[in-house]
Scaffold this active site. Structure first.
Site, PDB file in Angstrom:
ATOM      1  CB  ALA A 144      -0.246 -31.219  20.926  1.00  0.00           C
ATOM      2  CD  GLU A 163      -4.720 -20.771  19.451  1.00  0.00           C
ATOM      3  OE1 GLU A 163      -4.258 -21.888  19.712  1.00  0.00           O
ATOM      4  OE2 GLU A 163      -4.830 -20.329  18.265  1.00  0.00           O
ATOM      5  CG  ASN A 171      -6.958 -28.559  12.271  1.00  0.00           C
ATOM      6  OD1 ASN A 171      -7.758 -27.671  12.000  1.00  0.00           O
ATOM      7  ND2 ASN A 171      -5.915 -28.842  11.514  1.00  0.00           N
ATOM      8  CB  SER A 172      -7.628 -30.602  18.975  1.00  0.00           C
ATOM      9  OG  SER A 172      -6.261 -30.709  18.677  1.00  0.00           O
ATOM     10  N   GLY A 176     -13.521 -35.120  14.971  1.00  0.00           N
ATOM     11  CA  GLY A 176     -14.481 -35.974  15.666  1.00  0.00           C
ATOM     12  C   GLY A 176     -13.989 -36.384  17.050  1.00  0.00           C
ATOM     13  CG  ASP A 353       2.174 -19.592  12.282  1.00  0.00           C
ATOM     14  OD1 ASP A 353       1.901 -19.865  11.097  1.00  0.00           O
ATOM     15  OD2 ASP A 353       1.563 -18.754  12.959  1.00  0.00           O
ATOM     16  NE  ARG A 412      -9.535 -40.566   4.678  1.00  0.00           N
ATOM     17  CZ  ARG A 412      -9.284 -40.258   5.943  1.00  0.00           C
ATOM     18  NH1 ARG A 412      -8.211 -39.572   6.257  1.00  0.00           N
ATOM     19  NH2 ARG A 412     -10.094 -40.627   6.900  1.00  0.00           N
ATOM     20  CG  HIS A 522      -3.076 -35.040   9.390  1.00  0.00           C
ATOM     21  ND1 HIS A 522      -3.548 -34.812  10.669  1.00  0.00           N
ATOM     22  CD2 HIS A 522      -1.779 -35.415   9.537  1.00  0.00           C
ATOM     23  CE1 HIS A 522      -2.579 -35.054  11.538  1.00  0.00           C
ATOM     24  NE2 HIS A 522      -1.499 -35.423  10.880  1.00  0.00           N
ATOM     25  CB  ALA A 566      -4.922 -36.869  14.584  1.00  0.00           C
TER      26      ALA A 566
HETATM   27  P1  ADP Z   1      -2.635 -30.331  17.467  1.00  0.00           P
HETATM   28  O1  ADP Z   1      -3.683 -31.280  16.965  1.00  0.00           O
HETATM   29  O2  ADP Z   1      -1.274 -30.711  17.079  1.00  0.00           O
HETATM   30  O3  ADP Z   1      -2.802 -30.017  18.929  1.00  0.00           O
HETATM   31  P2  ADP Z   1      -4.244 -28.091  16.641  1.00  0.00           P
HETATM   32  O4  ADP Z   1      -4.482 -27.666  15.249  1.00  0.00           O
HETATM   33  O5  ADP Z   1      -5.356 -28.735  17.354  1.00  0.00           O
HETATM   34  O6  ADP Z   1      -2.926 -28.975  16.663  1.00  0.00           O
HETATM   35  O7  ADP Z   1      -3.813 -26.839  17.525  1.00  0.00           O
HETATM   36  C1  ADP Z   1      -2.747 -25.998  17.180  1.00  0.00           C
HETATM   37  C2  ADP Z   1      -3.039 -24.608  17.725  1.00  0.00           C
HETATM   38  O8  ADP Z   1      -1.881 -23.789  17.586  1.00  0.00           O
HETATM   39  C3  ADP Z   1      -4.153 -23.904  16.969  1.00  0.00           C
HETATM   40  O9  ADP Z   1      -5.130 -23.463  17.849  1.00  0.00           O
HETATM   41  C4  ADP Z   1      -3.431 -22.743  16.280  1.00  0.00           C
HETATM   42  O10 ADP Z   1      -4.230 -21.595  16.100  1.00  0.00           O
HETATM   43  C5  ADP Z   1      -2.284 -22.486  17.221  1.00  0.00           C
HETATM   44  N1  ADP Z   1      -1.168 -21.759  16.589  1.00  0.00           N
HETATM   45  C6  ADP Z   1      -0.666 -21.941  15.348  1.00  0.00           C
HETATM   46  N2  ADP Z   1       0.330 -21.074  15.098  1.00  0.00           N
HETATM   47  C7  ADP Z   1       0.476 -20.318  16.218  1.00  0.00           C
HETATM   48  C8  ADP Z   1       1.327 -19.234  16.589  1.00  0.00           C
HETATM   49  N3  ADP Z   1       2.220 -18.731  15.743  1.00  0.00           N
HETATM   50  N4  ADP Z   1       1.188 -18.686  17.826  1.00  0.00           N
HETATM   51  C9  ADP Z   1       0.264 -19.166  18.693  1.00  0.00           C
HETATM   52  N5  ADP Z   1      -0.580 -20.172  18.391  1.00  0.00           N
HETATM   53  C10 ADP Z   1      -0.474 -20.748  17.185  1.00  0.00           C
END
Ligand code: ADP
Length: 585
Positions: A144, A163, A171-172, A176, A353, A412, A522, A566
């Site tokens: 996202a 990040e 999680n992206s 898969g 967060d 599940r 999820h 997702a």
């Molecule tokens: P989505 O599938 O919605 O894109 P992801 O889990 O793939 O979500 O990515 C979310 C990202 O945001 C992760 O890499 C995570 O480490 C990062 N993240 C989470 N909390 C924070 C934060 N407080 N500051 C910066 N990055 C963050």
């Protein structure tokens, strides 16, 4: 000894398992090896005057994106500190440790005593800026976040992604990467008829009609465009003639990235970001949303290396921080069942967060109690055991007593609860060659087998007796279970648990048996948004300057997210958030 001592190099006899020790003048080279997550990691280290000058990774089969961070940052830290006593990369602990151990073994093999980094001038950290200003600040470098950052830049805005983890992808990355699209070029190639209306109905039904129809409509309507943007602009490679049909979907509609992994998508996102000049600041944790006196969100306060950094946003802030699967307290608050007995299939940074930060400025949340578990996961790491997808082709589930306890193709959540109520709260998945010949998961996931096998969690055996011995299962019970299964397979009627696809005869080996526990997969709930990705407050009003997309949001999936939805969600709404934030409206 085959090498010469220099003033600072103390040679000791080495019993390391490693071969290949040479010297040219005072330069010493030695190889070292250690077990990574997907096989051995082999390095060649170069030493001069008691100091590591170079580390070459000669062999490794780790996850592409995770490994890139380890083999760049951890490697550099080892060289800078002249020590293997450095921090690993959170989220890539296994690979980090493998690199450190491999280098340690090369040190042993060389017979070198490393001198303290300070004695040879270890690198000093450069001073870090305390303020940045961009039009759009995106929090989170998952699917996202990248979609939002890239689209904001396409609108002519300046943008940054911050990040918190040392590695990108969230999680992206470890998913898969399959993405549902009704009307994709792949469906056309394969002659599959589908419609947006059917995709929408499947999604709403799969979430027990608790998903918001307007959000689902926006997702479904923009899916084709999002998938073509990924293919043409981000240059993600998808299989042209292959689709997945996940549970709850009426037709095959999930396009599959090369290698069946989100690493293909995130790897290409990172490349694209670099080529368009979209900066990604890793190790930077957003902690607070900043507002002006009118209540508009105008920036983010973050922490990097223990120091405060302020990101000013001229136009908007996009929250793309993912879900909260890794936050046990938050999980328990909304579903007390999901306590520490559950690991997570997700990455360590999924701690909710963005939800916490936005709630502090009165953002509303929805559907927080809907948390999805995945039943068949690695009891040590929490990761999904993809190899055990043999379950969809007839593999059975048994408990420590060797008895079946649930229909293997149940929902599940039903299987997860079934496993947790068995002795020890775990189960085994068992199948034979007849099943593998159709499922093909053993060949597809050889690395996973090697990892599970090295942990003593999975074995290939010739007989049921051996399977029972490996895990201390009473053989008599196991034999009776298998005799029953064979009888049900012959009659086509599973009298015990009504297996909906019919069981398969398990009389003949070889067999595979793997231990499994459920993990949180999820989190469907999260921030309340409208289909333009504006974050809404508890009175239903738009919070100006604040946008959210992806797993951090809470309205699309209802009680239950269908497989493959997702990625559609994060790309579609990530792009909208970037465009919307760049407009400032
Ligand atoms: P989505 O599938 O919605 O894109 P992801 O889990 O793939 O979500 O990515 C979310 C990202 O945001 C992760 O890499 C995570 O480490 C990062 N993240 C989470 N909390 C924070 C934060 N407080 N500051 C910066 N990055 C963050």
């Amino acid at each position: 000894m085959p090498f010469k001592k220099s003033a600072l190099v103390v040679a000791v006899a080495s019993s390391a398992i490693v071969a290949g020790c040479h010297i040219t003048g005072e330069i010493i080279k030695a190889q070292g090896q250690a077990q990574g997550k997907h096989g051995p990691v082999v390095v060649e280290t170069t030493f001069k005057d008691g100091r590591i000058t170079k580390i070459d990774v000669l062999q490794q089969k780790e996850n592409k994106v995770l490994a890139a961070a380890v083999f760049k940052n951890v490697k550099q830290n080892i060289i800078d500190k002249n020590s293997v006593d450095v921090d690993g990369i959170s989220g890539a602990t296994f690979t980090s440790n493998a690199l450190k151990h491999a280098v340690a073994n090369s040190v042993k093999a060389a017979g070198v005593t490393l001198v303290a980094a300070s004695a040879v001038g270890g690198k000093q950290q450069a001073a870090q800026p305390t303020d940045y200003t961009y039009d759009v600040v995106v929090i989170g470098a998952g699917g996202a976040g990248f979609s939002a950052g890239l689209e904001a830049m396409e609108q002519g805005a300046s943008a940054v992604i911050i990040e918190k983890m040392p590695i990108i992808g969230g999680n992206s990355l470890i998913s898969g990467g399959e993405m549902n699209v009704a009307g994709s070029w792949v469906q056309k190639n394969m002659g599959i008829t589908d419609s947006k209306a059917l995709f929408m109905e499947d999604t709403l039904k799969g979430g027990d009609y608790k998903g918001d129809p307007e959000m689902v409509r926006a997702m479904v309507d923009n899916a084709v465009d999002a998938s073509e943007w990924l293919r043409d602009y981000v240059q993600v490679e998808f299989y042209p003639n292959q689709l997945f049909q996940f549970g709850g979907h009426s037709v095959k509609r999930a396009i599959i990235p090369k290698g069946h992994t989100g690493a293909e998508v995130i790897g290409k996102f990172a490349k694209k970001a670099e080529s368009v000049g979209l900066p990604v600041h890793t190790d930077t944790k957003a902690e607070r949303l900043l507002r002006d006196k009118h209540g508009r969100v105008v920036g983010v306060e973050a922490m990097k290396n223990g120091h405060k950094v302020t990101y000013h946003a001229n136009k908007g802030v996009v929250i793309a921080t993912g879900g909260f699967s890794a936050n046990i307290a938050m999980r328990k608050k909304f579903n007390p069942e999901l306590d520490s007995r559950y690991g997570t299939t997700g990455h360590a940074g999924g701690t909710g967060d963005g939800i916490v930060m936005a709630e502090k400025i009165h953002a509303d949340t929805k559907n927080m109690q809907y948390i999805q578990t995945y039943p068949i996961c690695n009891p040590e790491t929490g990761a999904i055991e993809l190899i055990a997808d043999a379950r969809f082709f007839g593999a059975i589930l048994i408990n420590q007593q060797g008895n079946r306890f649930v229909e293997e193709l149940q929902r599940r959540d039903v299987i997860s609860n079934g496993i947790l109520s068995q002795p020890g709260s775990y189960a085994y998945v068992l199948w034979n060659k007849a099943i593998d010949d159709v499922a093909g998961t053993v060949d597809m996931h050889q690395d996973e087998f090697a990892d599970l096998n090295s942990r003593g969690l999975m074995f290939k055996v010739d007989t049921l007796k051996e399977a029972a011995e490996k895990f201390n299962i009473p053989l008599e019970n196991l034999e009776k279970t298998i005799a029953d299964v064979n009888r049900y397979a012959a009659s086509g009627k599973d009298e015990a648990f009504h297996h909906r696809a019919g069981l398969v005869n398990l009389a003949k080996g070889p067999y595979w048996i793997v231990k499994a526990t459920p993990s949180v997969h999820h989190t469907m709930g999260g921030l309340a948004t409208d289909p333009r990705t504006h974050v809404l407050d508890t009175k239903g009003k738009v919070i100006p300057g604040l946008y959210a997309a992806g797993e951090v949001t809470g309205l699309t999936h209802g009680t239950n997210r269908l497989g493959g939805n997702a990625y559609t969600d994060i790309i579609v709404f990530g792009r909208i958030a970037g465009i919307q934030a760049a407009s400032g409206k």
